[in-house]
Design a protein around this motif. Structure first.
Motif, PDB file in Angstrom:
ATOM      1  N   ASP A 272       0.852  -1.201   0.000  1.00  0.00           N
ATOM      2  CA  ASP A 272       0.000   0.000   0.000  1.00  0.00           C
ATOM      3  C   ASP A 272       0.884   1.246   0.000  1.00  0.00           C
ATOM      4  OD1 ASP A 272      -2.028   1.844   0.232  1.00  0.00           O
ATOM      5  OD2 ASP A 272      -2.535   1.346   2.319  1.00  0.00           O
ATOM      6  N   LEU A 273       1.592   1.451  -1.112  1.00  0.00           N
ATOM      7  CA  LEU A 273       2.474   2.618  -1.188  1.00  0.00           C
ATOM      8  C   LEU A 273       1.681   3.925  -1.173  1.00  0.00           C
ATOM      9  CD1 LEU A 273       5.224   1.514  -3.741  1.00  0.00           C
ATOM     10  CD2 LEU A 273       5.421   1.771  -1.255  1.00  0.00           C
ATOM     11  N   GLY A 274       0.431   3.870  -1.688  1.00  0.00           N
ATOM     12  CA  GLY A 274      -0.411   5.066  -1.637  1.00  0.00           C
ATOM     13  C   GLY A 274      -0.690   5.465  -0.191  1.00  0.00           C
ATOM     14  N   GLY A 275      -0.936   4.466   0.643  1.00  0.00           N
ATOM     15  CA  GLY A 275      -1.168   4.751   2.059  1.00  0.00           C
ATOM     16  C   GLY A 275       0.076   5.292   2.735  1.00  0.00           C
ATOM     17  N   VAL A 276       1.210   4.745   2.373  1.00  0.00           N
ATOM     18  CA  VAL A 276       2.465   5.251   2.935  1.00  0.00           C
ATOM     19  C   VAL A 276       2.688   6.694   2.511  1.00  0.00           C
ATOM     20  CG1 VAL A 276       4.968   4.972   2.995  1.00  0.00           C
ATOM     21  CG2 VAL A 276       3.504   2.948   3.024  1.00  0.00           C
ATOM     22  N   SER A 277       2.390   7.000   1.238  1.00  0.00           N
ATOM     23  CA  SER A 277       2.554   8.374   0.742  1.00  0.00           C
ATOM     24  C   SER A 277       1.664   9.344   1.506  1.00  0.00           C
ATOM     25  CB  SER A 277       2.226   8.434  -0.755  1.00  0.00           C
ATOM     26  OG  SER A 277       3.163   7.707  -1.503  1.00  0.00           O
ATOM     27  N   ARG A 278       0.413   8.949   1.741  1.00  0.00           N
ATOM     28  CA  ARG A 278      -0.498   9.827   2.480  1.00  0.00           C
ATOM     29  C   ARG A 278      -0.026  10.018   3.916  1.00  0.00           C
ATOM     30  NH1 ARG A 278      -4.076   6.798  -0.672  1.00  0.00           N
ATOM     31  NH2 ARG A 278      -4.462   5.309   1.010  1.00  0.00           N
ATOM     32  N   LEU A 279       0.488   8.936   4.512  1.00  0.00           N
ATOM     33  CA  LEU A 279       1.003   9.028   5.880  1.00  0.00           C
ATOM     34  C   LEU A 279       2.168  10.008   5.946  1.00  0.00           C
ATOM     35  CD1 LEU A 279       1.051   7.913   8.803  1.00  0.00           C
ATOM     36  CD2 LEU A 279       2.603   6.124   7.986  1.00  0.00           C
ATOM     37  N   CYS A 280       3.053   9.937   4.956  1.00  0.00           N
ATOM     38  CA  CYS A 280       4.211  10.842   4.923  1.00  0.00           C
ATOM     39  C   CYS A 280       3.765  12.293   4.757  1.00  0.00           C
ATOM     40  CB  CYS A 280       5.149  10.444   3.787  1.00  0.00           C
ATOM     41  SG  CYS A 280       5.993   8.868   4.030  1.00  0.00           S
TER      42      CYS A 280
ATOM     43  N   VAL B  23      11.815   7.834   2.291  1.00  0.00           N
ATOM     44  CA  VAL B  23      11.190   8.838   3.160  1.00  0.00           C
ATOM     45  C   VAL B  23      12.271   9.663   3.832  1.00  0.00           C
ATOM     46  CG1 VAL B  23       9.634   9.217   5.107  1.00  0.00           C
ATOM     47  CG2 VAL B  23       9.246   7.287   3.546  1.00  0.00           C
ATOM     48  N   GLY B  24      12.217  10.983   3.643  1.00  0.00           N
ATOM     49  CA  GLY B  24      13.238  11.856   4.199  1.00  0.00           C
ATOM     50  C   GLY B  24      12.914  12.343   5.590  1.00  0.00           C
ATOM     51  N   THR B  25      13.941  12.720   6.333  1.00  0.00           N
ATOM     52  CA  THR B  25      13.882  13.337   7.670  1.00  0.00           C
ATOM     53  C   THR B  25      13.249  12.440   8.736  1.00  0.00           C
ATOM     54  OG1 THR B  25      11.738  14.478   7.470  1.00  0.00           O
ATOM     55  CG2 THR B  25      13.682  15.616   6.572  1.00  0.00           C
ATOM     56  N   ALA B  26      13.056  11.169   8.428  1.00  0.00           N
ATOM     57  CA  ALA B  26      12.439  10.266   9.403  1.00  0.00           C
ATOM     58  C   ALA B  26      13.282   9.008   9.559  1.00  0.00           C
ATOM     59  CB  ALA B  26      11.028   9.881   8.959  1.00  0.00           C
ATOM     60  N   THR B  27      13.385   8.530  10.793  1.00  0.00           N
ATOM     61  CA  THR B  27      14.119   7.300  11.043  1.00  0.00           C
ATOM     62  C   THR B  27      13.230   6.094  10.745  1.00  0.00           C
ATOM     63  OG1 THR B  27      13.423   7.132  13.353  1.00  0.00           O
ATOM     64  CG2 THR B  27      15.408   8.448  12.875  1.00  0.00           C
ATOM     65  N   ALA B  28      13.855   4.923  10.611  1.00  0.00           N
ATOM     66  CA  ALA B  28      13.093   3.703  10.373  1.00  0.00           C
ATOM     67  C   ALA B  28      12.119   3.445  11.522  1.00  0.00           C
ATOM     68  CB  ALA B  28      14.045   2.523  10.198  1.00  0.00           C
ATOM     69  N   ALA B  29      12.550   3.725  12.756  1.00  0.00           N
ATOM     70  CA  ALA B  29      11.678   3.517  13.911  1.00  0.00           C
ATOM     71  C   ALA B  29      10.438   4.410  13.844  1.00  0.00           C
ATOM     72  CB  ALA B  29      12.454   3.776  15.204  1.00  0.00           C
ATOM     73  N   GLU B  30      10.620   5.662  13.430  1.00  0.00           N
ATOM     74  CA  GLU B  30       9.492   6.591  13.338  1.00  0.00           C
ATOM     75  C   GLU B  30       8.509   6.169  12.257  1.00  0.00           C
ATOM     76  OE1 GLU B  30      11.661  10.747  14.774  1.00  0.00           O
ATOM     77  OE2 GLU B  30      11.826  10.108  12.682  1.00  0.00           O
ATOM     78  N   VAL B  31       9.037   5.776  11.093  1.00  0.00           N
ATOM     79  CA  VAL B  31       8.157   5.348   9.998  1.00  0.00           C
ATOM     80  C   VAL B  31       7.426   4.066  10.380  1.00  0.00           C
ATOM     81  CG1 VAL B  31       8.080   4.587   7.593  1.00  0.00           C
ATOM     82  CG2 VAL B  31       9.592   6.471   8.249  1.00  0.00           C
TER      83      VAL B  31
ATOM     84  N   ALA C 100       6.674   2.882  13.363  1.00  0.00           N
ATOM     85  CA  ALA C 100       5.664   3.114  14.398  1.00  0.00           C
ATOM     86  C   ALA C 100       4.430   3.792  13.823  1.00  0.00           C
ATOM     87  CB  ALA C 100       6.267   3.962  15.519  1.00  0.00           C
ATOM     88  N   ALA C 101       4.643   4.773  12.941  1.00  0.00           N
ATOM     89  CA  ALA C 101       3.509   5.479  12.343  1.00  0.00           C
ATOM     90  C   ALA C 101       2.688   4.550  11.446  1.00  0.00           C
ATOM     91  CB  ALA C 101       4.014   6.681  11.542  1.00  0.00           C
ATOM     92  N   ALA C 102       3.368   3.694  10.680  1.00  0.00           N
ATOM     93  CA  ALA C 102       2.667   2.755   9.808  1.00  0.00           C
ATOM     94  C   ALA C 102       1.868   1.742  10.628  1.00  0.00           C
ATOM     95  CB  ALA C 102       3.667   2.039   8.896  1.00  0.00           C
TER      96      ALA C 102
ATOM     97  N   GLY D 215      -2.181   1.124  10.565  1.00  0.00           N
ATOM     98  CA  GLY D 215      -2.611  -0.154  10.024  1.00  0.00           C
ATOM     99  C   GLY D 215      -2.093  -0.430   8.630  1.00  0.00           C
ATOM    100  N   ILE D 216      -0.941   0.118   8.306  1.00  0.00           N
ATOM    101  CA  ILE D 216      -0.362  -0.073   6.970  1.00  0.00           C
ATOM    102  C   ILE D 216       0.664  -1.194   7.027  1.00  0.00           C
ATOM    103  CG2 ILE D 216       0.994   1.002   5.127  1.00  0.00           C
ATOM    104  CD1 ILE D 216      -0.160   3.700   5.989  1.00  0.00           C
ATOM    105  N   GLU D 217       0.507  -2.179   6.155  1.00  0.00           N
ATOM    106  CA  GLU D 217       1.421  -3.312   6.117  1.00  0.00           C
ATOM    107  C   GLU D 217       2.723  -2.919   5.421  1.00  0.00           C
ATOM    108  OE1 GLU D 217       1.613  -7.777   4.061  1.00  0.00           O
ATOM    109  OE2 GLU D 217      -0.293  -6.704   4.219  1.00  0.00           O
ATOM    110  N   LEU D 218       3.839  -3.234   6.053  1.00  0.00           N
ATOM    111  CA  LEU D 218       5.147  -2.962   5.475  1.00  0.00           C
ATOM    112  C   LEU D 218       5.871  -4.268   5.196  1.00  0.00           C
ATOM    113  CD1 LEU D 218       6.452  -0.043   7.764  1.00  0.00           C
ATOM    114  CD2 LEU D 218       5.126   0.114   5.636  1.00  0.00           C
TER     115      LEU D 218
END
Length: 298
Positions: free
Chosen positions: A233-241, A257-265, A267-269, A273-276
């Motif tokens: 769901d890359l569209g969902g990830v884009s909207r989240l960003c 994704v810029g300016t964000a750590t892997a942990a931040e992304v 946790a937000a996903a 409810g976005i599957e990574l």
């Protein structure tokens, strides 16, 4: 030891025919610090150092050691010790003999040569011919030559080339000691990772032009983190960003994704409810900043 002189270039330029090797450089190197002079191969670093040391005449601008050009000092080698090449040795001379040739020009006694050959770790090879020296041994001999006059400023061009890991650690400690004594230390390299554990300041050039000059700490502030994400769901990830204010751009099969750590992304996903399928840190280190500034790639 008294504080070393500042090293400065003002509007410095050099052309070789139609080639502009150095193009309007202006910067100052302070005393009591190790400064990394950085740029890709062919950026103009060696040409700049040669102009600073009076070996190449500028097309425009000027280079100063303290308040005057290098060649106007009464004994320049007692002011700036320089090693631009680790290959300009007569292969038939011994290491000690090489230093003894330069001692009268610098104005030091032969005993100083023996002290320095020991100081740089070549005591056991002092009476061997330089033609049989390794690259690392030649680097040490070049440094000993630069130190003959116990100068308050030291300029070294790619001094870690050919050194083994132990030699690199030795060099780092030595340069730090010189800076702590108040000397002015300028070290060139085409690899930031080679000097980032040593330097206090950086001057970065590319294609003969200045692209950055600051403390290493300020350069580190440019190393913003990036995170690579793959998801069905890359569209969902884009909207989240977009909601979080994180810039995102396509990369490989996912998004960067810029300016964000892997942990931040991550946790937000999870909360959204976005599957990574993949989440990995990228960038965020000084080498990436260096490559971005100089137009290079990993």
């Amino acid at each position: 030891m008294a504080a070393g002189p500042t090293l400065s270039v003002e509007g410095l330029a050099k052309s070789f025919g139609s080639v502009r090797a150095v193009d309007g450089l202006t910067f100052t190197i302070r005393s009591g610090a190790v400064t990394g002079f950085l740029g890709p191969n062919g950026a103009g670093k060696t040409t700049t150092l040669r102009m600073l040391l009076g070996l190449t005449r500028p097309t425009a601008g000027r280079a100063l050691v303290g308040d005057r050009p290098y060649v106007e000092h009464e004994r320049p080698a007692r002011v700036v010790g320089a090693a631009l090449e680790a290959s300009s040795f007569h292969p038939g001379r011994t290491g000690l003999g090489h230093l003894e040739v330069f001692a009268p020009q610098v104005g030091v006694a032969r005993q100083r040569c023996r002290e320095l050959i020991e100081f740089v770790g070549l005591g056991a090879a002092a009476d061997r011919r330089v033609g049989g020296y390794s690259m690392g041994m030649r680097q040490r001999l070049a440094l000993a030559t630069a130190l003959l006059g116990d100068p308050p400023a030291i300029v070294l061009d790619e001094p870690a080339n050919g050194l083994d890991p132990e030699g690199i650690v030795w060099l780092r400690r030595l340069l730090r000691r010189f800076a702590d004594e108040g000397r002015t230390v300028l070290v060139s390299s085409h690899v930031l990772a080679e000097v980032q554990h040593t330097v206090d300041d950086v001057v970065i050039i590319a294609q003969g032009r200045l692209v950055h000059a600051s403390s290493l700490e300020d350069l580190a502030h440019l190393a913003a983190p990036e995170t690579y994400v793959e998801s069905p769901d890359l569209g969902g990830v884009s909207r989240l960003c977009e909601e979080r204010g994180w810039p995102a751009r396509p990369a490989d099969r996912g998004l960067l994704v810029g300016t964000a750590t892997a942990a931040e992304v991550g946790a937000a996903a999870y909360r959204a409810g976005i599957e990574l399928h993949q989440l990995a840190s990228r960038g965020g280190d000084l080498e990436d900043v260096f490559l971005r500034l100089t137009g290079g790639t990993r």
